[in-house]
Design a protein around this motif. Structure first.
Motif, PDB file in Angstrom:
ATOM      1  N   ILE A 123       0.848  -1.190   0.000  1.00 50.74           N
ATOM      2  CA  ILE A 123       0.000   0.000   0.000  1.00 50.74           C
ATOM      3  C   ILE A 123       0.886   1.243   0.000  1.00 50.74           C
ATOM      4  CG2 ILE A 123      -1.726   1.298   1.320  1.00 50.74           C
ATOM      5  CD1 ILE A 123      -2.614  -1.435   2.491  1.00 50.74           C
ATOM      6  N   ARG A 124       0.596   2.157  -0.934  1.00 55.94           N
ATOM      7  CA  ARG A 124       1.348   3.411  -1.005  1.00 55.94           C
ATOM      8  C   ARG A 124       0.807   4.380   0.043  1.00 55.94           C
ATOM      9  NH1 ARG A 124       6.083   4.749  -3.091  1.00 55.94           N
ATOM     10  NH2 ARG A 124       5.541   3.720  -5.065  1.00 55.94           N
ATOM     11  N   GLY A 125       1.478   4.430   1.184  1.00 56.01           N
ATOM     12  CA  GLY A 125       1.056   5.299   2.265  1.00 56.01           C
ATOM     13  C   GLY A 125       0.976   4.535   3.566  1.00 56.01           C
ATOM     14  N   GLY A 126       0.546   5.233   4.626  1.00 55.15           N
ATOM     15  CA  GLY A 126       0.518   4.582   5.932  1.00 55.15           C
ATOM     16  C   GLY A 126       1.922   4.201   6.368  1.00 55.15           C
ATOM     17  N   VAL A 127       2.062   2.974   6.879  1.00 58.07           N
ATOM     18  CA  VAL A 127       3.378   2.525   7.362  1.00 58.07           C
ATOM     19  C   VAL A 127       3.689   1.140   6.783  1.00 58.07           C
ATOM     20  CG1 VAL A 127       4.866   2.211   9.358  1.00 58.07           C
ATOM     21  CG2 VAL A 127       2.928   3.790   9.512  1.00 58.07           C
ATOM     22  N   PRO A 128       4.227   1.075   5.563  1.00 59.12           N
ATOM     23  CA  PRO A 128       4.694  -0.207   5.046  1.00 59.12           C
ATOM     24  C   PRO A 128       5.828  -0.761   5.919  1.00 59.12           C
ATOM     25  CG  PRO A 128       4.543   1.436   3.295  1.00 59.12           C
ATOM     26  CD  PRO A 128       4.369   2.159   4.588  1.00 59.12           C
ATOM     27  N   VAL A 129       5.823  -2.079   6.107  1.00 56.83           N
ATOM     28  CA  VAL A 129       6.880  -2.751   6.869  1.00 56.83           C
ATOM     29  C   VAL A 129       7.909  -3.302   5.875  1.00 56.83           C
ATOM     30  CG1 VAL A 129       7.428  -4.613   8.476  1.00 56.83           C
ATOM     31  CG2 VAL A 129       5.267  -3.356   8.704  1.00 56.83           C
ATOM     32  N   CYS A 130       9.106  -2.761   5.922  1.00 60.20           N
ATOM     33  CA  CYS A 130      10.189  -3.204   5.033  1.00 60.20           C
ATOM     34  C   CYS A 130      11.054  -4.215   5.795  1.00 60.20           C
ATOM     35  CB  CYS A 130      11.043  -2.023   4.600  1.00 60.20           C
ATOM     36  SG  CYS A 130      10.116  -0.691   3.807  1.00 60.20           S
ATOM     37  N   THR A 134       7.251   5.230   7.227  1.00 60.00           N
ATOM     38  CA  THR A 134       6.065   6.003   7.616  1.00 60.00           C
ATOM     39  C   THR A 134       5.830   7.215   6.723  1.00 60.00           C
ATOM     40  OG1 THR A 134       6.567   5.330   9.873  1.00 60.00           O
ATOM     41  CG2 THR A 134       4.898   7.024   9.584  1.00 60.00           C
ATOM     42  N   TYR A 135       4.627   7.264   6.138  1.00 63.14           N
ATOM     43  CA  TYR A 135       4.172   8.405   5.337  1.00 63.14           C
ATOM     44  C   TYR A 135       3.329   9.308   6.228  1.00 63.14           C
ATOM     45  CZ  TYR A 135       5.175   5.821   0.937  1.00 63.14           C
ATOM     46  OH  TYR A 135       5.762   5.139  -0.097  1.00 63.14           O
ATOM     47  N   PHE A 136       3.783  10.547   6.419  1.00 66.62           N
ATOM     48  CA  PHE A 136       3.037  11.508   7.234  1.00 66.62           C
ATOM     49  C   PHE A 136       2.277  12.484   6.340  1.00 66.62           C
ATOM     50  CE2 PHE A 136       6.440  10.144  10.084  1.00 66.62           C
ATOM     51  CZ  PHE A 136       5.740   9.911  11.255  1.00 66.62           C
ATOM     52  N   VAL A 160      14.511  10.060   5.115  1.00 65.72           N
ATOM     53  CA  VAL A 160      13.570  11.129   4.772  1.00 65.72           C
ATOM     54  C   VAL A 160      13.379  11.098   3.258  1.00 65.72           C
ATOM     55  CG1 VAL A 160      13.075  13.610   4.854  1.00 65.72           C
ATOM     56  CG2 VAL A 160      14.328  12.526   6.742  1.00 65.72           C
ATOM     57  N   TRP A 161      12.082  11.049   2.824  1.00 66.58           N
ATOM     58  CA  TRP A 161      11.817  10.875   1.390  1.00 66.58           C
ATOM     59  C   TRP A 161      10.595  11.656   0.948  1.00 66.58           C
ATOM     60  CZ3 TRP A 161       7.685   8.424  -1.324  1.00 66.58           C
ATOM     61  CH2 TRP A 161       7.935   8.213  -2.691  1.00 66.58           C
ATOM     62  N   ASN A 162      10.728  12.303  -0.201  1.00 64.59           N
ATOM     63  CA  ASN A 162       9.605  12.864  -0.949  1.00 64.59           C
ATOM     64  C   ASN A 162      10.024  12.859  -2.418  1.00 64.59           C
ATOM     65  OD1 ASN A 162       8.289  15.353  -2.419  1.00 64.59           O
ATOM     66  ND2 ASN A 162       6.934  14.890  -0.705  1.00 64.59           N
ATOM     67  N   PRO A 163       9.149  12.361  -3.326  1.00 67.86           N
ATOM     68  CA  PRO A 163       9.563  12.190  -4.719  1.00 67.86           C
ATOM     69  C   PRO A 163       9.653  13.479  -5.524  1.00 67.86           C
ATOM     70  CG  PRO A 163       7.262  11.613  -4.490  1.00 67.86           C
ATOM     71  CD  PRO A 163       7.780  11.876  -3.096  1.00 67.86           C
ATOM     72  N   TRP A 164       8.980  14.528  -5.047  1.00 68.84           N
ATOM     73  CA  TRP A 164       8.884  15.811  -5.731  1.00 68.84           C
ATOM     74  C   TRP A 164       8.184  15.655  -7.079  1.00 68.84           C
ATOM     75  CZ3 TRP A 164       8.876  19.887  -2.928  1.00 68.84           C
ATOM     76  CH2 TRP A 164       8.985  21.172  -3.494  1.00 68.84           C
ATOM     77  N   ILE A 165       8.343  16.593  -7.969  1.00 69.54           N
ATOM     78  CA  ILE A 165       7.473  16.721  -9.136  1.00 69.54           C
ATOM     79  C   ILE A 165       7.722  15.636 -10.180  1.00 69.54           C
ATOM     80  CG2 ILE A 165       6.787  18.239 -11.035  1.00 69.54           C
ATOM     81  CD1 ILE A 165       7.664  20.609  -9.178  1.00 69.54           C
ATOM     82  N   CYS A 216       7.895  11.313   4.096  1.00 71.51           N
ATOM     83  CA  CYS A 216       8.279  10.091   4.802  1.00 71.51           C
ATOM     84  C   CYS A 216       9.424  10.395   5.759  1.00 71.51           C
ATOM     85  CB  CYS A 216       8.728   9.010   3.824  1.00 71.51           C
ATOM     86  SG  CYS A 216       7.387   8.218   2.932  1.00 71.51           S
ATOM     87  N   VAL A 217       9.246  10.028   7.015  1.00 71.16           N
ATOM     88  CA  VAL A 217      10.309  10.067   8.019  1.00 71.16           C
ATOM     89  C   VAL A 217      10.303   8.687   8.652  1.00 71.16           C
ATOM     90  CG1 VAL A 217      11.213  11.155  10.100  1.00 71.16           C
ATOM     91  CG2 VAL A 217      10.001  12.541   8.391  1.00 71.16           C
ATOM     92  N   GLU A 218      11.371   7.918   8.440  1.00 75.74           N
ATOM     93  CA  GLU A 218      11.334   6.487   8.693  1.00 75.74           C
ATOM     94  C   GLU A 218      12.346   6.032   9.735  1.00 75.74           C
ATOM     95  OE1 GLU A 218      11.723   4.454   4.902  1.00 75.74           O
ATOM     96  OE2 GLU A 218      11.070   6.271   3.866  1.00 75.74           O
ATOM     97  N   CYS A 219      11.869   5.257  10.680  1.00 73.39           N
ATOM     98  CA  CYS A 219      12.719   4.528  11.624  1.00 73.39           C
ATOM     99  C   CYS A 219      13.269   3.321  10.877  1.00 73.39           C
ATOM    100  CB  CYS A 219      11.867   4.104  12.809  1.00 73.39           C
ATOM    101  SG  CYS A 219      12.609   2.923  13.931  1.00 73.39           S
ATOM    102  N   ALA A 220      14.606   3.185  10.814  1.00 73.49           N
ATOM    103  CA  ALA A 220      15.167   2.167   9.918  1.00 73.49           C
ATOM    104  C   ALA A 220      16.453   1.553  10.468  1.00 73.49           C
ATOM    105  CB  ALA A 220      15.447   2.797   8.553  1.00 73.49           C
TER     106      ALA A 220
END
Length: 296
Positions: free
Chosen positions: A68-75, A165-167, A244-249, A268-272
């Protein structure tokens, strides 16, 4: 589908989408939440009277067997590209159906949901060692999420993982991420001049694609959102890397499960345990990463 009757807990309901996706809805005096056994994936957490802190794309695949694109995917058990050709990025557990191991109301009246995936359940083609993993969600005034992993084999193995995590934010161009000042980071954005040798200066302001792994970075971060007048707090343990991730335009136009204009709505700010922060799982010795999010 689970035997829901044995999990008769106040404020907890089970349902199923037309696609077959099983949903667990939680409502208590502190917050509401929604998660699915597909990938042990939480996609809604809203403290009482507040908007959802998590973001989900309107084009997300809400069906069994797809991340699922969003929420908190478990990697897990790897972060990033698969170790073998054809293996999916960020591991395989986010595509699997997890077992409901426990749902309970705690003395504080928070709700705990425990989901389990075990190599004894089925043959996982992409698993190179026997394992048990748990996702533990504590839904209260804050959302606490723990990924607990156990190597059931007889040899040490190296893993990578993340709570991806997608905020939800009012406008990516106007927020700031604090708490990573002076942290070294690897820069994987398309425009990166140098992948290595970078150091964060001050708060992170998003003005272009960002795809960075901060290491060492074991402390808390905050997402400061003046548009919605809120500060999201992100605490963690068991993790020395923060993504920290954002795909931008431009990159936003390349993903089938992401609407191009949505890059303004999320960060996205992810505990990893990512890139420079892999972990060795010794036989029978569990490792746990935990992320706790809330409002300040």
């Amino acid at each position: 589908m689970c035997n829901c009757k044995k999990f008769d807990v106040p404020g907890v309901e089970f349902s199923r989408l037309d696609s077959g996706l099983e949903i667990i809805s939680v409502n208590n005096k502190y917050a509401s939440a929604k998660l699915t056994t597909n990938g042990a994936h939480i996609f809604e957490f809203a403290p009482a009277g507040e908007k959802n802190l998590l973001w989900v794309s309107k084009k997300a695949y809400m069906e069994p067997g797809k991340p699922i694109r969003g929420g908190v995917p478990v990697c897990w058990p790897w972060f990033g590209s698969g170790p073998k050709e054809g293996w999916p990025g960020h591991g395989f557990v986010r595509r699997e159906t997890w077992e409901v191991a426990e749902i309970s109301q705690l003395p504080s009246e928070a709700t705990r949901v425990v989901l389990k995936l075990d190599s004894d359940m089925k043959q996982f083609e992409m698993s190179e060692f026997p394992f048990t993993v748990f996702m533990i969600f504590t839904i209260g005034k804050e959302l606490e999420m723990s990924l607990v992993m156990l190597n059931k084999g007889d040899k040490p193995v190296t893993i990578g993982c993340a709570l991806h995590t997608y905020f939800a934010v009012s406008d990516i161009r106007k927020i700031a991420v604090s708490g990573l000042d002076k942290s070294p980071y690897l820069d994987f954005a398309a425009h990166a001049v140098s992948k290595e040798g970078n150091y964060q200066s001050g708060d992170i302001q998003i003005t272009s694609e960002i795809d960075s792994v901060y290491y060492p970075a074991s402390g808390a971060t905050e997402i400061v959102d003046p548009g919605w007048g809120r500060i999201i707090t992100v605490e963690k343990s068991g993790s020395d890397s923060t993504v920290v991730w954002n795909p931008w335009i431009e990159k936003a136009t390349t993903m089938a499960d992401y609407a191009p204009e949505e890059y303004t709505e999320m960060i996205c700010v992810e505990c990893a345990n990512a890139k420079c922060d892999p972990r060795i799982l010794l036989p029978g010795v569990p490792h746990q990463i935990t992320q706790k999010i809330g409002l300040k």
